[in-house]
Design a protein around this motif. Structure first.
Motif, PDB file in Angstrom:
ATOM      1  N   MET A   1      34.295  43.547  25.921  1.00  0.00           N
ATOM      2  CA  MET A   1      35.024  42.375  26.382  1.00  0.00           C
ATOM      3  C   MET A   1      35.702  42.699  27.703  1.00  0.00           C
ATOM      4  N   ALA A   2      35.859  41.658  28.502  1.00  0.00           N
ATOM      5  CA  ALA A   2      36.463  41.862  29.815  1.00  0.00           C
ATOM      6  C   ALA A   2      37.215  40.600  30.231  1.00  0.00           C
ATOM      7  N   LEU A   3      38.303  40.833  30.930  1.00  0.00           N
ATOM      8  CA  LEU A   3      39.018  39.710  31.515  1.00  0.00           C
ATOM      9  C   LEU A   3      38.212  39.189  32.696  1.00  0.00           C
ATOM     10  N   ARG A   4      38.157  37.894  32.816  1.00  0.00           N
ATOM     11  CA  ARG A   4      37.456  37.276  33.934  1.00  0.00           C
ATOM     12  C   ARG A   4      38.472  36.600  34.845  1.00  0.00           C
ATOM     13  N   ARG A   5      38.119  36.480  36.112  1.00  0.00           N
ATOM     14  CA  ARG A   5      38.997  35.826  37.079  1.00  0.00           C
ATOM     15  C   ARG A   5      38.905  34.317  36.882  1.00  0.00           C
ATOM     16  N   ILE A   6      40.066  33.682  36.787  1.00  0.00           N
ATOM     17  CA  ILE A   6      40.126  32.229  36.635  1.00  0.00           C
ATOM     18  C   ILE A   6      40.143  31.596  38.027  1.00  0.00           C
ATOM     19  N   LEU A   7      39.206  30.691  38.262  1.00  0.00           N
ATOM     20  CA  LEU A   7      39.130  29.993  39.543  1.00  0.00           C
ATOM     21  C   LEU A   7      40.249  28.959  39.638  1.00  0.00           C
ATOM     22  N   HIS A   8      40.784  28.788  40.840  1.00  0.00           N
ATOM     23  CA  HIS A   8      41.878  27.850  41.059  1.00  0.00           C
ATOM     24  C   HIS A   8      41.460  26.713  41.968  1.00  0.00           C
ATOM     25  N   TYR A   9      42.028  25.534  41.704  1.00  0.00           N
ATOM     26  CA  TYR A   9      41.881  24.377  42.581  1.00  0.00           C
ATOM     27  C   TYR A   9      42.289  24.803  43.976  1.00  0.00           C
ATOM     28  N   PRO A  10      41.573  24.465  45.029  1.00  0.00           N
ATOM     29  CA  PRO A  10      40.471  23.497  45.136  1.00  0.00           C
ATOM     30  C   PRO A  10      39.071  24.116  45.114  1.00  0.00           C
ATOM     31  N   GLU A  11      38.869  25.186  44.402  1.00  0.00           N
ATOM     32  CA  GLU A  11      37.551  25.838  44.313  1.00  0.00           C
ATOM     33  C   GLU A  11      36.456  24.795  44.029  1.00  0.00           C
ATOM     34  N   PRO A  12      35.438  24.684  44.914  1.00  0.00           N
ATOM     35  CA  PRO A  12      34.395  23.651  44.747  1.00  0.00           C
ATOM     36  C   PRO A  12      33.603  23.755  43.440  1.00  0.00           C
ATOM     37  N   LEU A  13      33.423  24.948  42.907  1.00  0.00           N
ATOM     38  CA  LEU A  13      32.654  25.109  41.678  1.00  0.00           C
ATOM     39  C   LEU A  13      33.284  24.325  40.522  1.00  0.00           C
ATOM     40  N   LEU A  14      34.613  24.143  40.559  1.00  0.00           N
ATOM     41  CA  LEU A  14      35.303  23.401  39.496  1.00  0.00           C
ATOM     42  C   LEU A  14      34.901  21.930  39.459  1.00  0.00           C
ATOM     43  N   ARG A  15      34.261  21.449  40.513  1.00  0.00           N
ATOM     44  CA  ARG A  15      33.856  20.041  40.610  1.00  0.00           C
ATOM     45  C   ARG A  15      32.399  19.818  40.209  1.00  0.00           C
ATOM     46  N   GLN A  16      31.714  20.886  39.810  1.00  0.00           N
ATOM     47  CA  GLN A  16      30.303  20.764  39.455  1.00  0.00           C
ATOM     48  C   GLN A  16      30.138  20.517  37.957  1.00  0.00           C
ATOM     49  N   VAL A  17      29.053  19.848  37.601  1.00  0.00           N
ATOM     50  CA  VAL A  17      28.743  19.564  36.205  1.00  0.00           C
ATOM     51  C   VAL A  17      28.022  20.774  35.602  1.00  0.00           C
ATOM     52  N   SER A  18      28.456  21.170  34.432  1.00  0.00           N
ATOM     53  CA  SER A  18      27.874  22.334  33.752  1.00  0.00           C
ATOM     54  C   SER A  18      26.575  21.968  33.034  1.00  0.00           C
ATOM     55  N   GLN A  19      25.719  22.973  32.901  1.00  0.00           N
ATOM     56  CA  GLN A  19      24.421  22.802  32.240  1.00  0.00           C
ATOM     57  C   GLN A  19      24.536  23.112  30.747  1.00  0.00           C
ATOM     58  N   LEU A  31      30.033  36.067  26.838  1.00  0.00           N
ATOM     59  CA  LEU A  31      30.812  35.179  27.693  1.00  0.00           C
ATOM     60  C   LEU A  31      31.948  34.549  26.895  1.00  0.00           C
ATOM     61  N   ALA A  32      31.666  34.096  25.684  1.00  0.00           N
ATOM     62  CA  ALA A  32      32.696  33.471  24.835  1.00  0.00           C
ATOM     63  C   ALA A  32      33.806  34.468  24.514  1.00  0.00           C
ATOM     64  N   ARG A  33      33.450  35.715  24.203  1.00  0.00           N
ATOM     65  CA  ARG A  33      34.476  36.746  23.924  1.00  0.00           C
ATOM     66  C   ARG A  33      35.331  37.002  25.158  1.00  0.00           C
ATOM     67  N   THR A  38      40.382  36.246  28.151  1.00  0.00           N
ATOM     68  CA  THR A  38      40.986  35.748  29.387  1.00  0.00           C
ATOM     69  C   THR A  38      42.006  34.650  29.080  1.00  0.00           C
ATOM     70  N   MET A  39      41.650  33.730  28.179  1.00  0.00           N
ATOM     71  CA  MET A  39      42.554  32.633  27.802  1.00  0.00           C
ATOM     72  C   MET A  39      43.837  33.181  27.184  1.00  0.00           C
ATOM     73  N   TYR A  40      43.699  34.112  26.250  1.00  0.00           N
ATOM     74  CA  TYR A  40      44.887  34.679  25.594  1.00  0.00           C
ATOM     75  C   TYR A  40      45.761  35.435  26.595  1.00  0.00           C
ATOM     76  N   ALA A  41      45.145  36.144  27.528  1.00  0.00           N
ATOM     77  CA  ALA A  41      45.902  36.938  28.503  1.00  0.00           C
ATOM     78  C   ALA A  41      46.624  36.059  29.516  1.00  0.00           C
ATOM     79  N   ALA A  42      46.115  34.850  29.768  1.00  0.00           N
ATOM     80  CA  ALA A  42      46.644  34.008  30.852  1.00  0.00           C
ATOM     81  C   ALA A  42      48.131  33.636  30.730  1.00  0.00           C
TER      82      ALA A  42
END
Length: 172
Positions: A1-19, A31-33, A38-42
């Motif tokens: 398991m690893a902490l991932r970097r959380i993207l912040h507004y206005p990062e353009p990727l946050l505006r894209q539709v996921s597959q 990825l889920a782990r 990451t969520m718990y650490a935030a």
């Protein structure tokens, strides 16, 4: 398991539709782990894959109070089937740190998703969990909670958030 970097507004990727996720495989489980860690650490109560730079329809949620045992929900390809009522509660977002606003949401929703074993789950959610499902599913569609604000409040948000970002830069 690893902490991932959380993207912040206005990062353009946050505006894209996921597959949609087509295979619930080891890569998705990892990825889920990582997302849960990451969520718990935030700390936060929900996190969507786009927030960590992955355009997949995957969210993790845990709305348990601090004095309760963890109640992690991993939802793959989640969708809202029905919703009732309307509440206006204050929301925040790990991708929009330091900003909170009241957003209209449904206090009760029925959701469907796949779990980490690839099994279909349908459940009713209410209160904070219902709001969290709606908030995180919005992320999968490239929508942020601030998009639900009135034009005036969006304008105020942009001004206030610009100041928040400037303060963070000064702290670095």
């Amino acid at each position: 398991m690893a902490l991932r970097r959380i993207l912040h507004y206005p990062e353009p990727l946050l505006r894209q539709v996921s597959q949609p996720v087509t295979d619930v495989d080891d890569e998705i489980r990892e990825l889920a782990r990582d997302m849960a860690e990451t969520m718990y650490a935030a700390p936060g109560v929900g996190l969507a894959a786009p927030q960590v730079g992955v355009l997949k329809r995957l969210i993790v949620l845990d709305c348990a109070r601090q004095d309760e045992e963890a109640q992690l929900i991993t939802a793959i390809n989640p969708e809202i089937l029905a919703g009732e009522g309307e509440i206006n509660e204050e929301e925040g977002c790990l991708s929009v740190p330091g900003y909170y606003a009241r957003v209209a949401r449904r206090p009760q929703v029925r959701v469907r998703f796949l779990n980490l074993e690839g099994q279909r789950v349908e459940m009713d959610a209410e209160g904070l969990l219902a709001v969290a499902f709606q908030h995180e599913i919005d992320h999968l569609d490239g929508v942020l909670f601030v998009d639900h604000l009135s034009s005036l409040k969006k304008s105020l948000f942009k001004k206030k958030y610009k100041k928040i970002l400037e303060q963070k830069q000064e702290e670095l």
